[in-house]
Design an enzyme around this catalytic site. Structure first.
Site, PDB file in Angstrom:
ATOM      1  N   LYS A 191      -4.594  27.254  -2.717  1.00  0.00           N
ATOM      2  CA  LYS A 191      -4.531  26.060  -1.857  1.00  0.00           C
ATOM      3  C   LYS A 191      -4.576  24.813  -2.721  1.00  0.00           C
ATOM      4  CE  LYS A 191      -9.216  25.040  -2.339  1.00  0.00           C
ATOM      5  NZ  LYS A 191      -9.753  23.929  -3.143  1.00  0.00           N
ATOM      6  N   ASP A 216     -14.894  27.996   1.018  1.00  0.00           N
ATOM      7  CA  ASP A 216     -13.433  27.928   1.166  1.00  0.00           C
ATOM      8  C   ASP A 216     -12.850  29.174   1.824  1.00  0.00           C
ATOM      9  OD1 ASP A 216     -13.471  25.497  -0.085  1.00  0.00           O
ATOM     10  OD2 ASP A 216     -12.664  26.207  -2.005  1.00  0.00           O
TER      11      ASP A 216
HETATM   12  O1  C5P Z   1     -19.381  28.031  -1.315  1.00  0.00           O
HETATM   13  P1  C5P Z   1     -18.964  28.018  -2.746  1.00  0.00           P
HETATM   14  O2  C5P Z   1     -19.523  29.193  -3.498  1.00  0.00           O
HETATM   15  O3  C5P Z   1     -17.513  27.840  -2.927  1.00  0.00           O
HETATM   16  O4  C5P Z   1     -19.631  26.714  -3.365  1.00  0.00           O
HETATM   17  C1  C5P Z   1     -20.021  26.604  -4.712  1.00  0.00           C
HETATM   18  C2  C5P Z   1     -21.088  25.526  -4.826  1.00  0.00           C
HETATM   19  O5  C5P Z   1     -20.523  24.257  -4.518  1.00  0.00           O
HETATM   20  C3  C5P Z   1     -22.239  25.695  -3.861  1.00  0.00           C
HETATM   21  O6  C5P Z   1     -23.266  26.469  -4.426  1.00  0.00           O
HETATM   22  C4  C5P Z   1     -22.693  24.270  -3.643  1.00  0.00           C
HETATM   23  O7  C5P Z   1     -23.528  23.875  -4.721  1.00  0.00           O
HETATM   24  C5  C5P Z   1     -21.431  23.461  -3.780  1.00  0.00           C
HETATM   25  N1  C5P Z   1     -20.815  23.102  -2.470  1.00  0.00           N
HETATM   26  C6  C5P Z   1     -21.366  22.092  -1.708  1.00  0.00           C
HETATM   27  N2  C5P Z   1     -20.786  21.753  -0.512  1.00  0.00           N
HETATM   28  C7  C5P Z   1     -19.689  22.381  -0.081  1.00  0.00           C
HETATM   29  C8  C5P Z   1     -19.092  23.414  -0.854  1.00  0.00           C
HETATM   30  C9  C5P Z   1     -19.698  23.738  -2.045  1.00  0.00           C
HETATM   31  O8  C5P Z   1     -22.376  21.488  -2.089  1.00  0.00           O
HETATM   32  N3  C5P Z   1     -19.136  22.027   1.093  1.00  0.00           N
END
Ligand code: C5P
Length: 286
Positions: free
Chosen positions: A14, A141
């Site tokens: 994406k 995501d």
């Molecule tokens: O959910 P994902 O593993 O992709 O996110 C990685 C890190 O990015 C999370 O641990 C968080 O610290 C941060 N994050 C966030 N807010 C979001 C997506 C991700 O703070 N909407």
């Protein structure tokens, strides 16, 4: 007859056309507004059913460093297996083509395609809504890739509104260095109070501005952590392109007209011309 294998299952990348941070939840996750757009650059997965219940992940591309055995693909498979109490297992081979630490959503897309494929291979017939609730547990995501459409995305990534986008081509540029998503979100310098936008604001941007609406609020912090981002943006400007970072970087993108030819890049940089997709290639599987 029951399926025994699903081969060449795509997991597309994406681009975030824009990404605004509009707040922060008590658990530290950030509230976002973004348009997520699918592109025709993808990882490929192969699934073979196992009757002994084991889950094994294999790497297809011999040259690349192996991924951890219990990566997001394995975790997605394990979560679906335990949530559905399915006695079947799978051999899952991942042909990793998308760069990592790029903001292209490769790992999340692999996890989403794994949920969709195993739902089919194991004959579970779970509806999209049930897969979405599992996806949200795997990463912010993942729901987007399960949703199947280009989308206006809010919340931490779980509130999806399908959106139609004009067909277009993009240059996607990946610097040799990557950037860690948590490091960006934890930065005290991150601007977390962007004004709320509406889909109507986005739709009102005229055709030439569709891909230039808003900004990527993570870009200034990411550029400080990863100086190659600035180098890439300058390279794009030299080639007449107005580049922007996708997600938490370090990949950059810019719309291009057909026939666009760029100057050669130094070793370690990847430049790829991509088209956007109007829907996820596995949309009809759930
Ligand atoms: O959910 P994902 O593993 O992709 O996110 C990685 C890190 O990015 C999370 O641990 C968080 O610290 C941060 N994050 C966030 N807010 C979001 C997506 C991700 O703070 N909407």
């Amino acid at each position: 007859m029951a399926l025994t294998q699903l081969l060449d299952v795509p997991a597309p990348a994406k681009l975030n056309l824009f990404l605004h941070v509009v707040g922060r939840r008590a658990d530290g996750y950030h509230l976002l507004q973004s348009v997520f757009m699918l592109i025709d650059w993808a990882d490929t997965l192969h699934f073979e059913r196992r009757s002994d219940g084991l889950l094994r992940r294999h790497d297809a591309n011999g040259d690349a460093p192996p991924l951890p055995a219990h990566d997001l693909v394995w975790r997605a498979a394990h979560l679906l297996q335990s949530a559905s109490a399915c006695p079947l297992g799978a051999d899952i081979t991942l042909d990793k083509r998308l760069p990592m630490e790029a903001g292209l959503g490769g790992g999340s897309s692999d996890a989403a395609s794994t949920l969709i494929a195993l739902n089919r291979l194991w004959g579970l017939h779970w509806p999209r809504e049930r897969l979405l609730s599992l996806g949200a547990q795997l990463g912010a995501d993942v729901p987007f890739f399960l949703g199947g459409h280009n989308a206006w995305v809010e919340g931490i990534g779980e509130q999806l509104t399908p959106i139609a986008l004009p067909p277009a081509r993009f240059l996607v540029l990946k610097p040799p260095t990557g950037v860690s998503t948590p490091a960006i979100f934890q930065s005290p310098d991150l601007k977390r109070d962007e004004n709320m936008a509406t889909i109507a604001d986005f739709a009102a941007a005229d055709a030439t501005d569709t891909f230039g609406f808003g900004c990527n609020a993570l870009q200034p912090v990411a550029s400080r952590l990863c100086p190659d981002i600035e180098v890439g943006l300058n390279w794009m400007a030299t080639n007449g392109l107005s580049g922007r970072m996708t997600g938490s970087g370090s990949a950059l993108f810019a719309p291009v007209v057909s026939g666009f030819e760029a100057e050669p890049l130094p070793n370690g940089w990847i430049a790829k011309i991509c088209s956007n997709l109007s829907k996820h290639p596995l949309l009809e599987w759930i």
